[in-house]
Scaffold this active site. Structure first.
Site, PDB file in Angstrom:
ATOM      1  CD  GLU A   1      -2.613   1.280   2.528  1.00  0.00           C
ATOM      2  OE1 GLU A   1      -3.375   2.248   2.818  1.00  0.00           O
ATOM      3  OE2 GLU A   1      -2.358   0.508   3.502  1.00  0.00           O
TER       4      GLU A   1
ATOM      5  CD  GLU B   1      -7.210   2.195   6.291  1.00  0.00           C
ATOM      6  OE1 GLU B   1      -6.355   1.821   7.072  1.00  0.00           O
ATOM      7  OE2 GLU B   1      -6.784   2.727   5.256  1.00  0.00           O
TER       8      GLU B   1
END
Length: 258
Positions: free
Chosen positions: A143, A240
């Site tokens: 990520e 998120e």
């Protein structure tokens, strides 16, 4: 249509972690993700997943001492053995929880470590993790994170992630594309996702600024989420974000996608 997973590290924080599974199920989520499960017994989490008909979608490899400021250890040449041990721990949790995808946080480049040393260490560690996870039928993602929220974080853009994947040379390594982070770092969300859809295995969302729920900032989420469907994305979308008020009060945006 995309499947949405509740990120239990950021949603339902008004209750204890182990109780967030029930809250997520009652709110209509099909899956969950979070930073780490390692402070809890894997079988206790498994029971919560089963009781609430939830799929364990994703969690991170061990990333060092989070409370002390670690945000991953994969670029630290002095902690390769610790990284490899963490991979084995993560595999054991993933097998119990039925989780078929794990994320590796690159981390902040330690003082005294050059960019070249950090890169070569990252590639070395990812080769190990990708191979170890592949043997268990578990996928690995990396990520890119913006430099405003985590100054010094090593992996910051989609193009950089693609170079890392190419140098690792494993077909068991893909991109976790976080819309919030990439809006800050590179923008051009639609074209970037379309150009790299074959390498994007997981998506996360939050609006910008503030990292709150969709509809609170500048990102046109009705367009972005429809576009993900249009270009053939069939994976999970992890929610998120930090709710502006309570988690339940901030879930109105999700109704149109159910």
């Amino acid at each position: 249509m995309a499947k949405f997973a509740a990120n239990l590290s950021m949603l339902f924080t008004e209750v204890d972690f182990i109780d967030r599974f029930e809250a997520a199920g009652e709110a209509g989520f099909q899956g969950v993700e979070y930073l780490f499960p390692y402070a809890f017994d894997a079988n206790e989490i498994k029971a919560k997943l089963q009781a609430n008909d939830l799929e364990q979608v994703l969690f991170n490899l061990p990333a060092g001492d989070w409370e002390a400021g670690d945000r991953g250890i994969a670029v630290d040449p002095s902690r390769v053995a610790e990284f490899q041990s963490g991979v084995l721990i993560a595999i054991e949790y993933a097998k119990v929880l039925g989780c078929n995808q794990l994320n590796c946080l690159a981390g902040i480049v330690p003082t005294g470590v050059t960019a070249t040393e950090a890169y070569s260490t990252f590639v070395l560690n990812l080769k190990y993790a990708a191979n170890a996870l592949a043997a268990e039928g578990i996928s690995l993602v990396i990520e890119a994170i913006n430099t405003r929220d985590i100054p010094g974080f090593f992996l910051n853009t989609t193009e950089q992630a693609k170079r890392v994947i190419q140098d690792v040379g494993s077909d068991n390594l893909s991109i976790q594309y976080d819309i919030y982070h990439m809006q800050i770092m590179e923008g051009d969300l639609a074209l970037t996702m379309q150009s790299n859809i074959a390498q994007i295995a997981h998506v996360q969302l939050a609006d910008n600024p503030g990292r709150h729920e969709p509809g609170t900032g500048e990102i046109n989420y009705p367009f972005v989420l429809k576009y993900l469907d249009d270009i053939g994305y069939q994976g999970w979308v992890g929610c998120e974000y930090k709710p502006q008020t309570t988690t339940l009060d901030g879930l109105g945006w999700l109704k149109q996608y159910r």
